[in-house]
Every structure is written in C-alpha cells, then in structure tokens.
Design a protein around this motif. Structure first.
Motif: not given
Length: 478
Positions: A297-304, A325-339, A342-348
C-alpha cells in the motif's frame, strides 16, 4: 471506514488524497537508515475532499492506523463441472500476441470460451452488467479490449468486458511480482548491486537508474519498481530472491493460489515475452491481494520519492526525485489526480498497449478497476477510461446486481486441491481446472468453474451448490 491522508513529507509530496490505506508518506523526520519504513500518524477526514488541499502540518508521532480493507468478505459458490476435451486459454490468446498491440488493423477477437472463475457470466464474451432501478448506464466510448469494475472489499464484480481474455499484461504484472516477493525481503536489507544482477533485461526496458557496485535498500528498490516501473530494480530484487527463474516459478505458484488461472508468467517485470499473458480479472486479484500488505500500500500510493544516486568517495551520496508514472495518482501529462486514488499500477509495452489497475475510495465505497489495451488514439485513454469506470463504480455500487465475484486465494479459503472431493453438504467440492497450454494449473471449488473447450466436446455432468460466506483472514505482515 476511516478516511486517511498523507502529510507532505520529503519522500512523498502527494497531498489531499482520499484513501482507505494507512498514510503512505514517511515522516518529515527521516529515519537514520535509508530504506526503513517510517510512517506518519493519520487523521479522520470528511467523506469527500477536493483534489487539492492546503499543505498539512507535519506530524511527529509515527503510528500506523488500522486498515479496514485487510479483512475482506468472500463468497464460496460450489459447483461440479467435468469436461472431456480441453484446448487451453493461452492458445486462444495467441492471436493477441501476434496482433502487434492496439494500433493493429487486424485487432483480435476475444476467445469464444474462457475461464469462468468468479462466475459463469465472466466467461461470456462482451460486456456483462445487470442494471437495477436507478443504476447509471455504463460510460460511453469504452475501447479497452478487456476491463472489469469491482467492489474491492466485498469482491462483487459490478461490470466486466471480456474479463478472462488472456492478454499481454505489461508492467501491471509487477503487482504479482510485488505480492510474491514483498514478504520475503525485509525492507531495511541492504544490497550491493553486482553486474550479474542487471543481466537479462529486455531492450528498451523502463529503468529507475540502479547502478552496478552501488548499495541500495530493499525499500529504495521497491520505490523504483512501483514509481518508475524500473526493470533494473525488479531484476536486482529477483537476484536477491535467488534469481529470475526461481522468482518466475514462485510468481506462477502464487498466481495459482490466487486462482488467477489466466496468467502465465515468463518474465518477472512484465516485459513482452511470447506466451506471457494475464487478464483483467487476474490483475484485479493481484491488486486486491497485494493491498492486504502494508508495504504494498505504501509503495503503490506514493506519488514522488527520492532515489539514491551514485556514491562518490568523500562526498555525501546524492539522490534524485522520481515520480510515479501512474497519471491518475501524479496528475502528470495533462491528467488531474483522481479524487480518492490510492494506486495501484500502470504499464505499457508494444504488444500489451496500455494497461492499468487502479483503486480508489469515496465514503464507504472502495472501487477497483482494471483496463487493458484501449484502442483509442488519445494518449491518456487508459487513464480516462479507468477514471470513467471508477466514477461509474461509485455511482452504481449497491444499485446493480453483481455479475461475478473476485474469489479469495485457495489458501485463505481453506479449500481442497483439485481432485479431492466431499459431499456438497459440507460446502467443499472437487473441481477440474482448465489444463493450460503452458502449465498445469489446479483449482479449488471457490467460484464457479467451467472449462474452455476449443475443438472438443464440453460435457457438463453436474452443477449446483450453495453459498458459504466467510471472512478473508488478515495476511501476516512481513
């Protein structure tokens, strides 16, 4: 259910998130040892908070609030199914591998028959949902090849689309890697990286910047795995666990215990490898299991976080910031953090396209979503589709008839291995699991199990049973 937040701190600058997790930031007073988990105390928050809050005052007391998610109710649905011929789901997944990802013009179709672990409707191709009175309609323009929306605590599957389609998982497979290895490696353990530890990574792998002959804590390496999806950190942790082959074997066995029977592990980091597949259903099982673990829980929900740089003789070891790199968590690349995220993981990867599993909370509702390989050209498609499904899940939870269930692990449910039998009146049954093309998987009687038959005859001799409710016991923490 407590609403918790993480105060601003040097290793996690994310603030204002709703979360059913304990605080994920280390305290403003760092520990003397790099890599040691230091936790801030929690406060009760209102049921809804804006996405951006004023900075919180730093807290000095290091305690961990209890997490209600650690005990999960599960429904055991008995059934007996026997089949005469089986050609497995991984064969059906082969066209997905050959397709070349979401941009291919000859996009593959879902297999006609898949696993029905978790419910018979989850084996049916296409969208599965049962809207009751007052339930909102599903979001429009969902382009993911496969997706699933579930209540993370009850395990109820609220809606799904090709939930058991085996597809390349990309770095979302790191959830299984973490859930398998986290209990085995103490977070404070230090490791000096050898050249052999970094061998075998695929060309173009995502990296966090682990360097040979430098020493890292396990805690630092896990931050590299979750925030930067670092394959270098994955391979070092696998080396500490006895090597990649041993780690892959353990991951596969853990997947079987979780009843994630669509999954075939070839590489621990999720890098494109022939035959490596998972499903939206299985990825949700990995996330739900991992979230029982405080460190996960700690790792997957840490933004920076700060990651160690290269040490130089006579100088203090530098560090540099890494962002999730989770943009719903960090709000990066034009996204807004989702209210409430709490994680968990993205991929490509090229073959997998974009994949994403996310969990969020609003009030008493905890919704878990997985989206695999949306075909939309929009660069944030996987996040936008996941966010729309999270919105729908919160609005629909309690207003729809579940179409399936996220089953508990076999070990937690106390079920017998395939081949054992007992009277249905005991609530325990024998079940025959699909014979995978790459590995023989056994299954318990938790969930309704039917077999995928391609080029053969499916004979159902008997099916039936009743429901047995039980609590999912808290997993011992490492």
């Amino acid at each position: 259910m407590n609403q918790l937040h993480a105060p601003k701190a040097s290793r996690n600058q994310d603030t204002g998130r709703l979360s059913f997790m304990p605080p994920v930031s280390p305290s403003a007073r760092p520990s003397g040892r790099r890599g040691r988990g230091v936790w801030a105390s929690s406060r009760r928050l209102p049921d809804f908070l804006p996405e951006t809050l004023a900075p919180r005052p730093r807290l000095s007391k290091h305690t961990v609030a209890p997490c209600t998610f650690s005990v999960v109710s599960a429904v055991k649905k008995t059934a007996v199914t026997v089949a005469s011929t089986a050609v497995l789901s991984l064969l059906a997944a082969a066209p997905a591998w050959a397709s070349g990802g979401a941009d291919a013009t000859d996009a593959p179709k879902p297999p006609a028959h898949t696993s029905s672990v978790g419910g018979a409707r989850l084996a049916v191709p296409g969208t599965q949902v049962s809207l009751a009175g007052g339930a909102p309609a599903l979001p429009k323009k969902l382009t993911g090849r496969s997706w699933i929306v579930s209540d993370a605590e009850s395990g109820d599957v609220l809606a799904a689309h090709n939930a058991h389609w085996p597809l390349p998982p990309a770095s979302t497979l790191k959830m299984l890697f973490a859930d398998t290895l986290l209990p085995k490696l103490p977070s404070g353990e230090q490791h000096k990286v050898a050249a052999a530890d970094l061998k075998g990574m695929g060309a173009g792998s995502s990296l966090v910047g682990v360097k040979e002959n430098q020493t890292y804590s396990v805690h630092d390496l896990w931050l590299g795995v979750f925030l930067r999806s670092g394959n270098d950190a994955v391979h070092v942790l696998a080396a500490m666990n006895g090597g990649v082959p041993r780690t892959v074997q353990q991951m596969q066995q853990h997947a079987i215990d979780l009843q994630a029977l669509d999954t075939h592990v070839v590489s621990p980091d999720g890098y494109d490898m022939p035959g490596q597949v998972s499903s939206a259903y299985d990825l949700s099982l990995f996330a739900r299991s991992g979230l029982q673990n405080q460190d996960f829980r700690e790792y997957c929900s840490t933004a920076t976080a700060q990651f160690p740089g290269a040490a130089k003789k006579g100088k203090k070891r530098p560090s540099f910031q890494i962002q999730n790199t989770d943009r719903l968590l960090s709000g990066a690349h034009g996204m807004t953090p989702y209210p409430g995220i709490a994680g968990v993981k993205n991929g490509y990867t090229t073959n997998a396209g974009n994949t994403y599993t996310g969990v969020a909370q609003r009030g008493s509702h905890v919704i878990l979503v997985t989206v695999m390989n949306p075909s939309a050209k929009e660069p944030n498609a996987v996040y936008k589709e996941a966010a729309s499904l999270l919105d729908w899940g919160f609005a629909a939870d309690g207003k729809v008839t579940p179409v399936g269930k996220l089953v508990p692990p076999k070990s937690a449910a106390g079920t017998k291995q395939a081949g054992s039998s007992s009277s249905p009146s005991t609530g325990k049954v024998a079940a025959t699991a699909p014979a995978e093309a790459t590995a023989a998987h056994s299954s318990s009687g938790v969930g309704t199990t039917s077999l995928a038959i391609i080029g053969g005859v499916l004979v159902v001799l008997a099916a039936g049973g009743f429901f047995v409710n039980r609590r999912w016991p808290r997993r011992p923490q490492p």
